[in-house]
Write an enzyme that holds these catalytic residues in place. Structure first.
Site, PDB file in Angstrom:
ATOM      1  N   LYS A 101     -11.709 -10.707   8.082  1.00 11.65           N
ATOM      2  CA  LYS A 101     -11.697 -11.882   7.202  1.00 11.65           C
ATOM      3  C   LYS A 101     -13.050 -12.574   7.111  1.00 11.65           C
ATOM      4  CE  LYS A 101      -6.884 -13.258   6.829  1.00 11.65           C
ATOM      5  NZ  LYS A 101      -6.156 -12.348   7.743  1.00 11.65           N
ATOM      6  N   GLU A 123      -5.940 -23.345   2.769  1.00 16.46           N
ATOM      7  CA  GLU A 123      -4.725 -23.476   3.561  1.00 16.46           C
ATOM      8  C   GLU A 123      -4.737 -22.335   4.566  1.00 16.46           C
ATOM      9  OE1 GLU A 123      -4.673 -22.298   0.403  1.00 16.46           O
ATOM     10  OE2 GLU A 123      -4.330 -20.235   1.056  1.00 16.46           O
ATOM     11  N   SER A 388      -8.142  -3.437  10.876  1.00 18.21           N
ATOM     12  CA  SER A 388      -8.618  -4.712  10.315  1.00 18.21           C
ATOM     13  C   SER A 388      -8.867  -5.799  11.354  1.00 18.21           C
ATOM     14  CB  SER A 388      -7.620  -5.210   9.270  1.00 18.21           C
ATOM     15  OG  SER A 388      -6.321  -5.291   9.815  1.00 18.21           O
TER      16      SER A 388
HETATM   17  C1  LIG Z   1      -5.125 -11.501   7.330  1.00 18.98           C
HETATM   18  C2  LIG Z   1      -5.134 -10.175   7.943  1.00 18.98           C
HETATM   19  C3  LIG Z   1      -4.697  -9.033   7.233  1.00 18.98           C
HETATM   20  C4  LIG Z   1      -4.087  -9.098   5.864  1.00 18.98           C
HETATM   21  O1  LIG Z   1      -4.944  -9.484   4.845  1.00 18.98           O
HETATM   22  P1  LIG Z   1      -5.466  -8.479   3.732  1.00 18.98           P
HETATM   23  O2  LIG Z   1      -6.054  -9.375   2.725  1.00 18.98           O
HETATM   24  O3  LIG Z   1      -4.296  -7.703   3.214  1.00 18.98           O
HETATM   25  O4  LIG Z   1      -6.455  -7.583   4.378  1.00 18.98           O
HETATM   26  C5  LIG Z   1      -4.793  -7.790   7.843  1.00 18.98           C
HETATM   27  N1  LIG Z   1      -5.279  -7.673   9.093  1.00 18.98           N
HETATM   28  C6  LIG Z   1      -5.701  -8.735   9.810  1.00 18.98           C
HETATM   29  C7  LIG Z   1      -6.223  -8.508  11.183  1.00 18.98           C
HETATM   30  C8  LIG Z   1      -5.653 -10.020   9.258  1.00 18.98           C
HETATM   31  O5  LIG Z   1      -6.062 -11.076   9.976  1.00 18.98           O
END
Ligand SMILES: *Cc1c(COP(=O)(O)O)cnc(C)c1O
Length: 409
Positions: A101, A123, A388
């Site tokens: 993010k 938010e 992610s």
């Molecule tokens: C917020 C989040 C996501 C989901 O958000 P996307 O916009 O779909 O990538 C995925 N993985 C993690 C670790 C997150 O914090």
């Protein structure tokens, strides 16, 4: 009508169109008083994304502050436990603050500075977007107002402390169900009153144009790095890419670099505990076309056509719509959208921890779960998973709810 003969060699330059449409999806469905402001944001972004000063500043931040490039690593023990197909991870969990993010939050912060804004507003649900944005605000010396439902404030106490420590104001929202939906409304209302000094920073490839495009572009670094790294390691590209899809920012980030390659792309949506409304958040798998939060996409609706209640074990994935570009790529058939259930996710969470020494975020564990299934099906070849984020934030929840099953209570 859907244009099936899309030329992916020029896709990034032609998509979305000037009005922010990916085919029929996207656009900007916003109150009239904000139309000029969103145009200003679009024009400013179009200028700076071509400016070497902006690009160099973002590059420096990514290297010095975020710790990029994040590595690509081979999961030898995980791969061997399944068969011959080789699984690799793009390690966004090693990005500063522990997830992808920050890639777009730093871009949005730099844009806010360029626009002369004093404050960024957003938010947050589980607090992940709030923490990443508060981090960017601290770095750039901007004020930061984060709207959060009172229920979430209690549930996500550690993230509330983080945001406050980083200098953000956490503003409790106490009407309705006191969760994410009410927080979105409250943040947007506040923004309407102070858009001259503030910018609303969206947390994924969703919302009105130009946000789905800007957030995609800021996340594209993930794919650019991963494509080169994978090629350097193996002399070829992976056969498949797998990423989890909430709003879709980490997925589009890694996929955008491979759209014009013969690489299979898989987005993984959360199936939660079942296929009924309220049991999952698999918008593309079970949804239909509709407008919410200022953009047209594929969304989950209740009987009245309103955004449906959604559920996932991973709070970062429980959103009843999806980025408009994913709806477009879904219709084009370029990306295939699959699902992983809570149970499959917990198993992947545990297996990746044990076999590779990496505790994944529950969001990312959805991608790992599907990659394990795909590896079995493919038999040979290679899969690159976008990991992610890291799972420290999820540990207490997993131990409380699944500790017995995993034998760690
Ligand atoms: C917020 C989040 C996501 C989901 O958000 P996307 O916009 O779909 O990538 C995925 N993985 C993690 C670790 C997150 O914090």
């Amino acid at each position: 009508m859907l244009e099936k003969n899309v030329d992916f060699a020029v896709y990034a330059k032609t998509t979305p169109n000037k009005e922010g449409f990916f085919g029929t999806y996207g656009g900007a469905f916003i109150p009239p008083q904000l139309v000029d402001e969103f145009k200003r944001i679009d024009i400013a972004y179009q200028a700076i994304c071509k400016s070497s000063k902006f690009i160099n500043e973002l590059r420096r931040i990514r290297k010095e502050f975020q710790g990029r490039p994040t590595p690509v690593g081979h999961c030898e023990r995980l791969s061997n436990s399944i068969g011959n197909c080789q699984i690799y991870l793009k390690r966004e969990d090693l990005n500063h603050t522990g997830a992808h993010k920050l890639n777009h939050c730093m871009g949005e912060g730099l844009l806010a500075k360029h626009l002369g804004k004093k404050k960024i507003i957003a938010e947050t649900g589980a607090g992940q977007h709030g923490v990443a944005l508060a981090t960017a605000a601290a770095y750039f010396g901007l004020e930061c107002d984060i709207y959060m439902g009172e229920v979430d404030i209690i549930k996500q106490a550690p993230n509330v402390s983080r945001m406050k420590l980083l200098g953000a104001r956490v503003i409790p929202v106490s009407h309705g169900l006191k969760t994410l939906k009410e927080a979105v409304d409250a943040a947007f209302e506040a923004y309407m009153g102070e858009f001259e000094d503030a910018i609303y920073c969206i947390g994924s490839v969703v919302g009105p144009h130009p946000f789905p495009m800007m957030v995609r572009d800021f996340q594209a670094i993930v794919g650019v790095e991963a494509r080169q790294q994978f090629f350097d390691m193996t002399g070829e590209l992976p056969d498949a890419i797998v990423a989890c899809v909430g709003g879709g920012s980490n997925a589009i980030g890694i996929m955008s670099a491979f759209l014009n390659d013969s690489v299979e792309l898989y987005g993984v949506e959360p199936l939660g505990i079942g296929t009924k409304i309220g049991e999952h958040a698999a918008s593309l798998t079970y949804g239909s076309e509709g407008v919410m939060h200022g953009f047209n996409s594929i969304m989950l609706k209740d009987e009245k056509g309103e955004p449906a209640p959604v559920y996932s074990i991973a709070s970062g994935l429980d959103y009843p719509s999806v980025g408009p570009e994913h709806a477009y790529l879904h219709d084009l058939g370029r990306v295939k959208y699959m699902t992983a259930s809570d149970d499959e996710t917990i198993e992947a969470f545990s297996i990746l921890s044990k076999l590779e020494g990496i505790i994944p975020a529950l969001e990312s564990a959805h991608a790992v779960a599907y990659a394990m299934k795909l590896a079995k099906k493919m038999g040979t070849g290679s899969i690159l998973v976008n990991l992610s984020g890291r799972g420290d934030k999820d540990l207490d929840y997993v131990i409380d709810n699944y500790g017995d099953r995993l034998g760690i209570k």
